[in-house]
Write a protein that holds these residues in place. Structure first.
Motif, PDB file in Angstrom:
ATOM      1  N   GLN A 165      -9.625   6.186  -3.093  1.00 42.62           N
ATOM      2  CA  GLN A 165     -10.455   5.799  -2.089  1.00 42.62           C
ATOM      3  C   GLN A 165     -12.008   5.583  -2.381  1.00 42.62           C
ATOM      4  OE1 GLN A 165      -9.068   9.288   0.258  1.00 42.62           O
ATOM      5  NE2 GLN A 165      -8.413   7.964   1.893  1.00 42.62           N
ATOM      6  N   LEU A 166     -12.128   6.306  -3.377  1.00 44.86           N
ATOM      7  CA  LEU A 166     -13.647   6.063  -3.564  1.00 44.86           C
ATOM      8  C   LEU A 166     -13.911   4.979  -4.493  1.00 44.86           C
ATOM      9  CD1 LEU A 166     -14.764   9.863  -4.508  1.00 44.86           C
ATOM     10  CD2 LEU A 166     -15.345   8.656  -2.671  1.00 44.86           C
ATOM     11  N   ARG A 167     -13.117   4.533  -5.305  1.00 37.94           N
ATOM     12  CA  ARG A 167     -13.164   3.247  -6.012  1.00 37.94           C
ATOM     13  C   ARG A 167     -12.880   2.160  -5.153  1.00 37.94           C
ATOM     14  NH1 ARG A 167     -15.075   0.133  -8.108  1.00 37.94           N
ATOM     15  NH2 ARG A 167     -14.590  -0.947  -9.914  1.00 37.94           N
ATOM     16  N   ALA A 168     -11.921   2.212  -4.287  1.00 38.92           N
ATOM     17  CA  ALA A 168     -12.085   1.015  -3.320  1.00 38.92           C
ATOM     18  C   ALA A 168     -13.056   0.919  -2.214  1.00 38.92           C
ATOM     19  CB  ALA A 168     -10.642   1.335  -2.259  1.00 38.92           C
ATOM     20  N   LEU A 169     -13.678   2.051  -1.998  1.00 36.70           N
ATOM     21  CA  LEU A 169     -15.158   1.941  -1.197  1.00 36.70           C
ATOM     22  C   LEU A 169     -16.306   1.337  -2.078  1.00 36.70           C
ATOM     23  CD1 LEU A 169     -17.014   2.959   0.960  1.00 36.70           C
ATOM     24  CD2 LEU A 169     -17.417   4.936  -0.169  1.00 36.70           C
ATOM     25  N   ILE A 170     -16.334   1.843  -3.239  1.00 36.13           N
ATOM     26  CA  ILE A 170     -17.251   1.049  -4.313  1.00 36.13           C
ATOM     27  C   ILE A 170     -17.134  -0.357  -4.514  1.00 36.13           C
ATOM     28  CG2 ILE A 170     -17.938   0.951  -6.811  1.00 36.13           C
ATOM     29  CD1 ILE A 170     -17.387   4.130  -6.905  1.00 36.13           C
ATOM     30  N   ASP A 171     -15.837  -0.722  -4.623  1.00 34.82           N
ATOM     31  CA  ASP A 171     -15.514  -1.983  -4.753  1.00 34.82           C
ATOM     32  C   ASP A 171     -15.862  -3.053  -3.604  1.00 34.82           C
ATOM     33  OD1 ASP A 171     -13.858  -4.307  -5.990  1.00 34.82           O
ATOM     34  OD2 ASP A 171     -12.594  -4.134  -4.280  1.00 34.82           O
ATOM     35  N   GLN A 172     -15.586  -2.305  -2.228  1.00 32.22           N
ATOM     36  CA  GLN A 172     -15.685  -3.365  -1.206  1.00 32.22           C
ATOM     37  C   GLN A 172     -17.269  -3.234  -0.907  1.00 32.22           C
ATOM     38  OE1 GLN A 172     -13.370  -4.815   1.005  1.00 32.22           O
ATOM     39  NE2 GLN A 172     -12.123  -4.686  -0.799  1.00 32.22           N
ATOM     40  N   VAL A 173     -17.888  -2.539  -1.067  1.00 30.12           N
ATOM     41  CA  VAL A 173     -19.384  -2.288  -1.046  1.00 30.12           C
ATOM     42  C   VAL A 173     -20.119  -3.395  -1.936  1.00 30.12           C
ATOM     43  CG1 VAL A 173     -21.421  -0.827  -1.136  1.00 30.12           C
ATOM     44  CG2 VAL A 173     -19.724   0.015   0.114  1.00 30.12           C
ATOM     45  N   HIS A 174     -19.669  -3.375  -3.176  1.00 32.75           N
ATOM     46  CA  HIS A 174     -20.098  -4.059  -4.050  1.00 32.75           C
ATOM     47  C   HIS A 174     -19.938  -5.640  -3.745  1.00 32.75           C
ATOM     48  CE1 HIS A 174     -20.084  -6.471  -7.940  1.00 32.75           C
ATOM     49  NE2 HIS A 174     -21.120  -5.197  -8.627  1.00 32.75           N
ATOM     50  N   GLN A 175     -18.417  -6.053  -3.228  1.00 32.83           N
ATOM     51  CA  GLN A 175     -18.089  -7.263  -2.778  1.00 32.83           C
ATOM     52  C   GLN A 175     -19.205  -7.825  -1.643  1.00 32.83           C
ATOM     53  OE1 GLN A 175     -13.961  -8.222  -2.419  1.00 32.83           O
ATOM     54  NE2 GLN A 175     -13.257  -6.507  -4.043  1.00 32.83           N
ATOM     55  N   ALA A 176     -19.419  -6.772  -0.715  1.00 33.99           N
ATOM     56  CA  ALA A 176     -20.147  -6.951   0.334  1.00 33.99           C
ATOM     57  C   ALA A 176     -21.579  -7.506  -0.051  1.00 33.99           C
ATOM     58  CB  ALA A 176     -20.200  -5.772   1.260  1.00 33.99           C
ATOM     59  N   ALA A 177     -22.275  -6.699  -1.102  1.00 28.26           N
ATOM     60  CA  ALA A 177     -23.541  -7.248  -1.523  1.00 28.26           C
ATOM     61  C   ALA A 177     -23.506  -8.610  -2.135  1.00 28.26           C
ATOM     62  CB  ALA A 177     -23.993  -6.119  -2.463  1.00 28.26           C
ATOM     63  N   GLU A 178     -22.350  -8.713  -2.758  1.00 29.18           N
ATOM     64  CA  GLU A 178     -22.332 -10.224  -3.641  1.00 29.18           C
ATOM     65  C   GLU A 178     -22.204 -11.190  -2.360  1.00 29.18           C
ATOM     66  OE1 GLU A 178     -19.842 -11.039  -6.907  1.00 29.18           O
ATOM     67  OE2 GLU A 178     -19.139  -9.007  -6.582  1.00 29.18           O
ATOM     68  N   ASN A 179     -21.541 -10.914  -1.409  1.00 25.66           N
ATOM     69  CA  ASN A 179     -21.219 -12.163  -0.446  1.00 25.66           C
ATOM     70  C   ASN A 179     -22.228 -12.116   0.636  1.00 25.66           C
ATOM     71  OD1 ASN A 179     -18.523 -12.507  -1.651  1.00 25.66           O
ATOM     72  ND2 ASN A 179     -17.697 -10.991  -0.355  1.00 25.66           N
ATOM     73  N   THR A 180     -23.073 -11.221   0.950  1.00 26.51           N
ATOM     74  CA  THR A 180     -23.950 -11.205   1.912  1.00 26.51           C
ATOM     75  C   THR A 180     -25.375 -11.185   1.696  1.00 26.51           C
ATOM     76  OG1 THR A 180     -24.233  -8.821   2.042  1.00 26.51           O
ATOM     77  CG2 THR A 180     -22.508  -9.632   3.488  1.00 26.51           C
ATOM     78  N   VAL A 181     -25.828 -10.985   0.572  1.00 30.76           N
ATOM     79  CA  VAL A 181     -27.130 -11.161   0.023  1.00 30.76           C
ATOM     80  C   VAL A 181     -27.232 -11.855  -1.485  1.00 30.76           C
ATOM     81  CG1 VAL A 181     -27.893  -9.054   1.278  1.00 30.76           C
ATOM     82  CG2 VAL A 181     -27.319  -8.897  -1.030  1.00 30.76           C
ATOM     83  N   ASP A 182     -26.005 -12.479  -1.667  1.00 37.31           N
ATOM     84  CA  ASP A 182     -26.087 -13.281  -2.883  1.00 37.31           C
ATOM     85  C   ASP A 182     -26.521 -12.404  -4.068  1.00 37.31           C
ATOM     86  OD1 ASP A 182     -25.143 -15.701  -1.646  1.00 37.31           O
ATOM     87  OD2 ASP A 182     -27.190 -16.103  -0.879  1.00 37.31           O
ATOM     88  N   ALA A 183     -26.286 -11.384  -4.325  1.00 36.32           N
ATOM     89  CA  ALA A 183     -26.634 -10.491  -5.315  1.00 36.32           C
ATOM     90  C   ALA A 183     -25.806 -10.885  -6.447  1.00 36.32           C
ATOM     91  CB  ALA A 183     -26.585  -9.040  -4.971  1.00 36.32           C
ATOM     92  N   ALA A 184     -26.167 -11.017  -7.665  1.00 35.16           N
ATOM     93  CA  ALA A 184     -25.451 -11.179  -8.823  1.00 35.16           C
ATOM     94  C   ALA A 184     -24.743  -9.729  -9.153  1.00 35.16           C
ATOM     95  CB  ALA A 184     -26.435 -11.499  -9.865  1.00 35.16           C
TER      96      ALA A 184
END
Length: 65
Positions: A16-35
């Motif tokens: 669950q924690l790994r999935a949380l990290i993955d989803q938050v990471h993806q959200a940062a990539e998709n919403t603020v164009d972070a590399a």
């Protein structure tokens, strides 16, 4: 360079924690164009007896249910 710091009560599985990290990471990539290489995610697990809301800890709440 996003630094995302998450506090969460203990009790989740490593999966669950790994999935949380993955989803938050993806959200940062998709919403603020972070590399991807510039995104840092920190998950801090807090003991349930140390996390309170409305002057009741999570542990106390679970014990009263």
């Amino acid at each position: 360079m996003p630094l995302i710091d998450i506090s969460i009560a203990k009790g989740r599985s490593p999966k669950q924690l790994r999935a949380l990290i993955d989803q938050v990471h993806q959200a940062a990539e998709n919403t603020v164009d972070a590399a991807p290489e510039n995104i840092t995610v920190i998950v801090r697990e807090v003991e349930t007896q140390l996390w309170a809301r409305t002057n009741t800890t999570i542990e106390e709440k679970h014990q009263s249910q």
